[in-house]
Design a protein around this motif. Structure first.
Motif, PDB file in Angstrom:
ATOM      1  N   ASN A 189     -11.902  90.379  -8.986  1.00  0.00           N
ATOM      2  CA  ASN A 189     -12.039  88.941  -8.753  1.00  0.00           C
ATOM      3  C   ASN A 189     -12.028  88.632  -7.259  1.00  0.00           C
ATOM      4  O   ASN A 189     -11.276  89.228  -6.479  1.00  0.00           O
ATOM      5  CB  ASN A 189     -10.885  88.178  -9.410  1.00  0.00           C
ATOM      6  CG  ASN A 189     -10.974  88.137 -10.929  1.00  0.00           C
ATOM      7  OD1 ASN A 189     -10.400  87.276 -11.548  1.00  0.00           O
ATOM      8  ND2 ASN A 189     -11.684  89.069 -11.551  1.00  0.00           N
ATOM      9  N   THR A 209      -7.964  77.923 -15.239  1.00  0.00           N
ATOM     10  CA  THR A 209      -7.673  79.071 -14.369  1.00  0.00           C
ATOM     11  C   THR A 209      -7.551  80.359 -15.169  1.00  0.00           C
ATOM     12  O   THR A 209      -7.437  81.439 -14.590  1.00  0.00           O
ATOM     13  CB  THR A 209      -6.362  78.856 -13.580  1.00  0.00           C
ATOM     14  OG1 THR A 209      -5.240  78.939 -14.473  1.00  0.00           O
ATOM     15  CG2 THR A 209      -6.364  77.529 -12.845  1.00  0.00           C
ATOM     16  N   THR A 221      -5.236  86.215  -9.877  1.00  0.00           N
ATOM     17  CA  THR A 221      -4.379  85.389  -9.014  1.00  0.00           C
ATOM     18  C   THR A 221      -3.477  84.414  -9.759  1.00  0.00           C
ATOM     19  O   THR A 221      -2.539  83.878  -9.166  1.00  0.00           O
ATOM     20  CB  THR A 221      -5.246  84.558  -8.046  1.00  0.00           C
ATOM     21  OG1 THR A 221      -6.167  83.760  -8.810  1.00  0.00           O
ATOM     22  CG2 THR A 221      -6.007  85.449  -7.083  1.00  0.00           C
ATOM     23  N   GLU A 280      -5.695  75.557  -7.501  1.00  0.00           N
ATOM     24  CA  GLU A 280      -6.728  75.681  -6.465  1.00  0.00           C
ATOM     25  C   GLU A 280      -6.639  76.953  -5.622  1.00  0.00           C
ATOM     26  O   GLU A 280      -7.654  77.465  -5.149  1.00  0.00           O
ATOM     27  CB  GLU A 280      -6.639  74.476  -5.518  1.00  0.00           C
ATOM     28  CG  GLU A 280      -6.948  73.147  -6.172  1.00  0.00           C
ATOM     29  CD  GLU A 280      -6.754  71.982  -5.216  1.00  0.00           C
ATOM     30  OE1 GLU A 280      -7.441  70.972  -5.390  1.00  0.00           O
ATOM     31  OE2 GLU A 280      -5.915  72.108  -4.292  1.00  0.00           O
ATOM     32  N   GLU A 281      -5.441  77.467  -5.406  1.00  0.00           N
ATOM     33  CA  GLU A 281      -5.228  78.511  -4.402  1.00  0.00           C
ATOM     34  C   GLU A 281      -5.952  79.814  -4.714  1.00  0.00           C
ATOM     35  O   GLU A 281      -6.051  80.234  -5.865  1.00  0.00           O
ATOM     36  CB  GLU A 281      -3.731  78.804  -4.255  1.00  0.00           C
ATOM     37  CG  GLU A 281      -2.991  77.823  -3.371  1.00  0.00           C
ATOM     38  CD  GLU A 281      -3.369  77.969  -1.907  1.00  0.00           C
ATOM     39  OE1 GLU A 281      -3.873  79.033  -1.516  1.00  0.00           O
ATOM     40  OE2 GLU A 281      -3.163  76.986  -1.162  1.00  0.00           O
ATOM     41  N   GLN A 282      -6.438  80.471  -3.641  1.00  0.00           N
ATOM     42  CA  GLN A 282      -7.035  81.800  -3.743  1.00  0.00           C
ATOM     43  C   GLN A 282      -5.953  82.888  -3.708  1.00  0.00           C
ATOM     44  O   GLN A 282      -6.180  84.003  -4.173  1.00  0.00           O
ATOM     45  CB  GLN A 282      -8.008  82.039  -2.578  1.00  0.00           C
ATOM     46  CG  GLN A 282      -9.050  80.942  -2.394  1.00  0.00           C
ATOM     47  CD  GLN A 282      -9.994  80.859  -3.569  1.00  0.00           C
ATOM     48  OE1 GLN A 282     -10.454  81.878  -4.063  1.00  0.00           O
ATOM     49  NE2 GLN A 282     -10.265  79.647  -4.042  1.00  0.00           N
ATOM     50  N   HIS A 283      -4.807  82.552  -3.144  1.00  0.00           N
ATOM     51  CA  HIS A 283      -3.689  83.489  -3.029  1.00  0.00           C
ATOM     52  C   HIS A 283      -3.003  83.606  -4.392  1.00  0.00           C
ATOM     53  O   HIS A 283      -2.952  82.634  -5.153  1.00  0.00           O
ATOM     54  CB  HIS A 283      -2.706  82.973  -1.975  1.00  0.00           C
ATOM     55  CG  HIS A 283      -1.665  83.959  -1.577  1.00  0.00           C
ATOM     56  ND1 HIS A 283      -1.953  85.073  -0.829  1.00  0.00           N
ATOM     57  CD2 HIS A 283      -0.324  83.998  -1.837  1.00  0.00           C
ATOM     58  CE1 HIS A 283      -0.840  85.770  -0.631  1.00  0.00           C
ATOM     59  NE2 HIS A 283       0.161  85.128  -1.226  1.00  0.00           N
ATOM     60  N   SER A 312     -14.347  81.589  -8.619  1.00  0.00           N
ATOM     61  CA  SER A 312     -14.059  80.212  -8.200  1.00  0.00           C
ATOM     62  C   SER A 312     -15.175  79.288  -8.652  1.00  0.00           C
ATOM     63  O   SER A 312     -16.356  79.643  -8.592  1.00  0.00           O
ATOM     64  CB  SER A 312     -13.907  80.121  -6.680  1.00  0.00           C
ATOM     65  OG  SER A 312     -12.833  80.906  -6.241  1.00  0.00           O
ATOM     66  N   ARG A 350      -9.682  78.226  -8.789  1.00  0.00           N
ATOM     67  CA  ARG A 350      -9.716  79.686  -8.751  1.00  0.00           C
ATOM     68  C   ARG A 350      -9.186  80.193 -10.089  1.00  0.00           C
ATOM     69  O   ARG A 350      -8.086  79.848 -10.504  1.00  0.00           O
ATOM     70  CB  ARG A 350      -8.871  80.224  -7.608  1.00  0.00           C
ATOM     71  CG  ARG A 350      -8.738  81.757  -7.575  1.00  0.00           C
ATOM     72  CD  ARG A 350     -10.070  82.467  -7.314  1.00  0.00           C
ATOM     73  NE  ARG A 350      -9.904  83.913  -7.370  1.00  0.00           N
ATOM     74  CZ  ARG A 350      -9.699  84.681  -6.306  1.00  0.00           C
ATOM     75  NH1 ARG A 350      -9.622  84.128  -5.102  1.00  0.00           N
ATOM     76  NH2 ARG A 350      -9.580  85.986  -6.433  1.00  0.00           N
ATOM     77  N   PHE A 407     -13.483  85.231  -4.242  1.00  0.00           N
ATOM     78  CA  PHE A 407     -13.891  83.833  -4.109  1.00  0.00           C
ATOM     79  C   PHE A 407     -15.262  83.598  -4.735  1.00  0.00           C
ATOM     80  O   PHE A 407     -15.507  82.584  -5.391  1.00  0.00           O
ATOM     81  CB  PHE A 407     -13.901  83.431  -2.636  1.00  0.00           C
ATOM     82  CG  PHE A 407     -14.349  82.006  -2.416  1.00  0.00           C
ATOM     83  CD1 PHE A 407     -13.462  80.959  -2.602  1.00  0.00           C
ATOM     84  CD2 PHE A 407     -15.664  81.723  -2.056  1.00  0.00           C
ATOM     85  CE1 PHE A 407     -13.878  79.636  -2.418  1.00  0.00           C
ATOM     86  CE2 PHE A 407     -16.082  80.411  -1.876  1.00  0.00           C
ATOM     87  CZ  PHE A 407     -15.189  79.360  -2.066  1.00  0.00           C
TER      88      PHE A 407
END
Length: 907
Positions: free
Chosen positions: A28, A198, A104, A156-159, A34, A39, A30
């Motif tokens: 996975n 998600t 994530t 929302e976070e990519q982390h 996404s 994400r 971005f």
């Protein structure tokens, strides 16, 4: 101090098992994970590829498909014995899943505040060490409906994100996450739906605690999980079980503390098992009695009720199906001339009087707390020298007995502490302040967040409450903080699951609870290997004696707890198929040491040479393949289901009017009964789903079976029909499996350790075998094995024999099989005078007939039949014979086999 992170092999296996399920998926990032500001977790594998990965994992871990309970559902099960670190395992699994695949979004779902805090504490404890290993730290947070900005960041976070939630936070439509009309919605949709986009991986911590109810399943489904991962030691629902760390493995490998059960009794008044002489029959013939006792019910529950009529010589354990009473054999029933009261005396010295219950609650509490404190002081002195703090945990029956105007349990504890302290501390007297500080209490909160029983008293003690719940490291050290000073922790039920501390060395149970899972969980609070003041785990050597053992948990039960511990061991034996698969329990009475039993190798050269030749032939390992004939399963199952005959589905309404209530019993009058035929809301589709789930057959195969059967009897009582149909189809599957089962030799062999060994067991667990045993004693698990070993040891035609070691396991499609005995016999030929050796492997059971369904379970029969195929490929040297109840019958069969071989050689 900082608790040190360890690299434990079994934990790595559990982690790798989950990671390997996703092997081959595109990582996975971005660009591919996404969309519209969200994400997500995605996998590029098909369901078929995931299933193949799952099958590979369970095969690598040695689990059969039956045990694994394979299903196309996106759920995985990890079973780890309590105290072996499942929380850390699933946290490290999160790190690995992000590292390998870029996943994530993770939700850790917990059933209680205690477990939630345990997760948060574990994350905080190992945060830095994990960052050093992996190079990143996920954003972990506790869900709070007042801080929805954190949920927005989660979406929302990519982390990598970890959200810890209780089931109660979203399990009803009025919860904030489910609300569709709010000003702060995410993209004008309910937060639950946004989270669902998600595709989080949901980790279910203790899922048996309410996560499999219809409503919970419905609410969790709204989160649209990519996968659900189940972690527990006591699963009620298991799907795609990838890894299993059994109690047997945990105890064998020293991964958890050993358990000592300290039974506390009063003279002539049994405290560990409640008894009551309920009724006496003094008519013609022998005198008989009814005794009220704990019965082990077929359902697994324990019920306190009357026995049938008992006489001299009857065994209470056999009559109640409760193995804890097996030492209670009636020796004498008599009536006192002086008091005119009846007494029942047992062979173990216990006496019970007419109309009196053996055991007084407060006097039992006195003795339980007295011995808890004695054990605590004794261990504290030894452990402190090694930088280990000793903690004790006490479960109480109700909070008011510790927090009230008259706290009975607290008062008893203080009295006993004052009484015993000088004995262990050079005759010093402890101050009132000291006694208050060494006690800590943790009691459950209500749904409104209030403390039960006495909110104001508990709030005054909130500092102690928080110390127990949150300051795990503080509890592990001596010092001046609130947590440092606490040595005795009192709880009602909140610490029965989820919370634990590695330095709990003693547990007393001053409560009345008969739930087996709850008792197992309570013991589990003290099973972890202890830590010293530098944060390092301190392990015992494999051959350590009980006197020198550090990791020893002492359990001081109430009258039902001893019953559970015995039943727990029986349950483990039943589930995992080995008599040693349970806690290594040392039964003591007020600290009396157990006999140490040493097993010595026979020093006869003839015996050892013969055994080495035998082992060389026996030790070859095999593996197997299975080919199913699907058409045969369909045809035979269809025929079998058409033979099912079901009675009408009815409800019976009966009337009983209570006419009198006495101290001994309820009296009632029967008012009659009526029966009503009922209809069930089942469809043919339900039948397909249920049979497919229960038999692991595909929908297509199941539909092919039921398509042309007569559905009349199914309509009468669907649940009963499904139950019987499942049993029939499973038997057919097993029979067809045997037809297509093929064993092949591998290049591996089983080793054998001839070293002497020591076990802490009673004299009923072994049989002296000085003449022909490989060891001078043989471990036995039943009277049948005891008699078999005695006969073999005194048979002149036997050169040597032994109970085969637990690691001699034959793989079968329904789990590993462990045969009982290996025997080497000799016979001189009358024709040529030559003496030859003959090798046998034996399975003892309560029957000589493999088709005896009363004595043999279906699984036992099929394992025996699989073993026949295994030994067939070993060659002609080793003959496998099963089952046998008597040695004489085995000898007859062995002689037939020997004559057959001799005749072939003579020709």
């Amino acid at each position: 101090m900082g608790i040190k992170l360890e690299e434990l092999a079994y934990q790595q296996t559990a982690i790798k098992s989950v990671v390997d399920v996703f092997d081959g998926t595109v990582k996975n990032g971005f660009d591919n994970a996404s969309s519209q500001g969200i994400r997500s977790n995605i996998i590029s594998l098909s369901k078929e590829q995931v299933q193949e990965n799952i099958k590979s994992v369970i095969q690598e871990n040695g689990l059969s498909e039956e045990i694994a309970k394979l299903t196309p559902e996106q759920e995985l099960t990890i079973e780890m014995e309590t105290g072996t670190g499942k929380t850390l395992v699933y946290i490290k699994t999160i790190y690995e899943l992000y590292k390998h695949y870029g996943f994530t979004k993770f939700i850790i779902l917990v059933p209680s505040v205690a477990i939630r805090q345990g997760v948060l504490s574990t994350l905080e404890t190992f945060n830095k060490q994990l960052e050093d290993i992996y190079g990143f730290t996920p954003k972990a947070f506790e869900y709070d409906s007042k801080r929805l900005n954190k949920v927005t960041n989660f979406i929302e976070e990519q982390h990598p994100q970890i959200m810890i939630m209780t089931l109660a936070s979203f399990n009803s439509e009025d919860k904030i996450l489910n609300q569709a009309k709010r000003e702060d919605l995410f993209a004008n949709i309910p937060f639950i739906e946004a989270i669902g986009r998600t595709n989080p991986i949901i980790i279910m911590d203790e899922p048996q605690e309410g996560m499999d109810t219809p409503n919970s399943i419905k609410q969790i489904a709204k989160l649209n999980p990519l996968f659900k991962l189940r972690y527990s030691a006591t699963h009620k629902v298991s799907k795609n079980k990838l890894y299993r760390l059994t109690p047997y493995d945990s105890y064998k490998d020293g991964l958890v503390k050993k358990i000592e059960v300290l039974t506390v009794t009063e003279k002539n008044d049994e405290a560990t098992l409640k008894l009551e002489l309920a009724e006496v029959q003094n008519a013609k013939g022998s005198i008989k009695v009814k005794i009220k006792a704990w019965h082990q019910m077929a359902s697994g529950k324990i019920q306190f009720k009357n026995t049938g009529w008992l006489k001299d010589g009857d065994n209470l354990g056999e009559k109640t199906k409760n193995t804890s009473y097996l030492n209670y054999k009636i020796e004498r029933i008599q009536k006192s001339l002086r008091t005119q009261k009846w007494t029942v005396s047992f062979t173990n010295g216990t006496e019970i009087l007419e109309k009196q219950t053996s055991g007084n609650v407060q006097s039992i509490w006195n003795l339980q707390l007295e011995w808890l404190i004695i054990r605590h002081f004794t261990k504290k002195q030894k452990l402190k020298e090694q930088g280990i703090k000793c903690l004790s945990l006490i479960f109480i029956d109700k909070v008011s007995n510790y927090v009230s105007d008259n706290p009975i349990i607290k008062n008893i504890f203080i009295e006993k502490y004052l009484e015993l302290y000088p004995e262990f501390h050079n005759n010093q007297i402890p101050s009132a302040e000291h006694i208050e500080h060494i006690q800590g209490s943790y009691f459950a909160k209500t749904g409104k967040g209030e403390f039960t029983d006495n909110e104001s008293s508990m709030r005054k003690n909130s500092e102690v409450f928080d110390a127990i719940l949150k300051d795990k490291e503080g509890l592990l050290n001596y010092g001046n903080s609130v947590a440092n000073k606490i040595e005795f922790i009192f709880s009602h039920s909140a610490l029965g699951v989820g919370w634990d501390n590695p330095n709990i060395f003693n547990i007393a149970t001053l409560s009345n609870s008969y739930s087996e899972i709850k008792k197992r969980q309570e013991i589990g609070r003290g099973l972890r290997i202890c830590l010293n003041d530098k944060g390092h785990r301190v392990y015992d050597k494999v051959d350590v004696s009980d006197a020198e053992r550090i990791n020893q948990l002492t359990v001081i039960p109430n009258e039902t707890y001893e019953t559970f511990v015995t039943q727990y061991q029986e349950e483990i034996k039943e589930v995992y198929g080995t008599p040693t698969a349970g806690a290594g329990m040392t039964h003591t009475h007020k600290g009396t040491p157990q006999n140490e039993v040493r097993f010595k190798r026979n020093d006869s050269e003839n015996i050892n040479k013969a055994f080495k030749r035998f082992w060389k032939a026996l030790a070859k390992k095999t593996n197997y393949t299975v080919a199913f004939d699907e058409e045969a399963i369909i045809s035979r199952s269809r025929e079998a289901l058409n033979q099912i005959n079901i009675a009408d589905y009815v409800a019976e309404v009966s009337s009983r009017s209570i006419s009198a209530i006495t101290e001994e019993e309820f009296k009632d009058d029967f008012g009659g009964s009526e029966s009503y035929k009922l209809r069930a809301n089942y469809t043919a589709l339900d039948l397909v789903e249920e049979l497919s789930e229960n038999t692991s057959l595909s929908y297509n195969t199941t539909f092919a079976i039921i398509r042309d059967i007569d559905h009349t009897h199914f309509a009468k009582n669907p649940p009963q029909f499904i139950h019987r149909a499942t049993a029939l189809i499973k038997n057919i599957e097993l029979e067809e499996m045997l037809r297509g089962l093929d064993y092949k030799l591998t290049n591996e062999t089983f080793p054998f350790n001839f070293e002497d060994f020591v076990k802490q067991i009673d004299d009923k667990r072994f049989t002296p075998t000085p003449n022909r045993g490989i060891f001078d004693k043989t471990l036995v698990d039943s009277e049948v094995e005891h008699k078999f070993a005695l006969s073999a040891d005194n048979d002149d035609e036997v050169i040597c024999f032994l109970k085969l070691p637990a690691y001699y396991k034959i793989p079968t499609p329904i789990g590993d099989y462990e045969p009982d005995f290996g025997i080497v016999m000799k016979r001189k030929s009358l024709k040529n005078g030559m003496e030859n050796e003959f090798y046998f492997v034996i399975e003892t059971k309560g029957t000589n007939d493999i088709n005896d369904k009363r004595a043999l379970k279906e699984s036992e029969k099929y394992k025996i039949e699989c073993a026949l195929k295994h030994f067939a490929v070993l060659g002609v040297e080793v003959k496998y014979k099963a089952p046998f109840k008597e040695y004489e019958y085995f000898k007859t069969e062995a002689q037939k086999e020997i004559r057959k071989v001799q005749e072939i050689k003579a020709d």
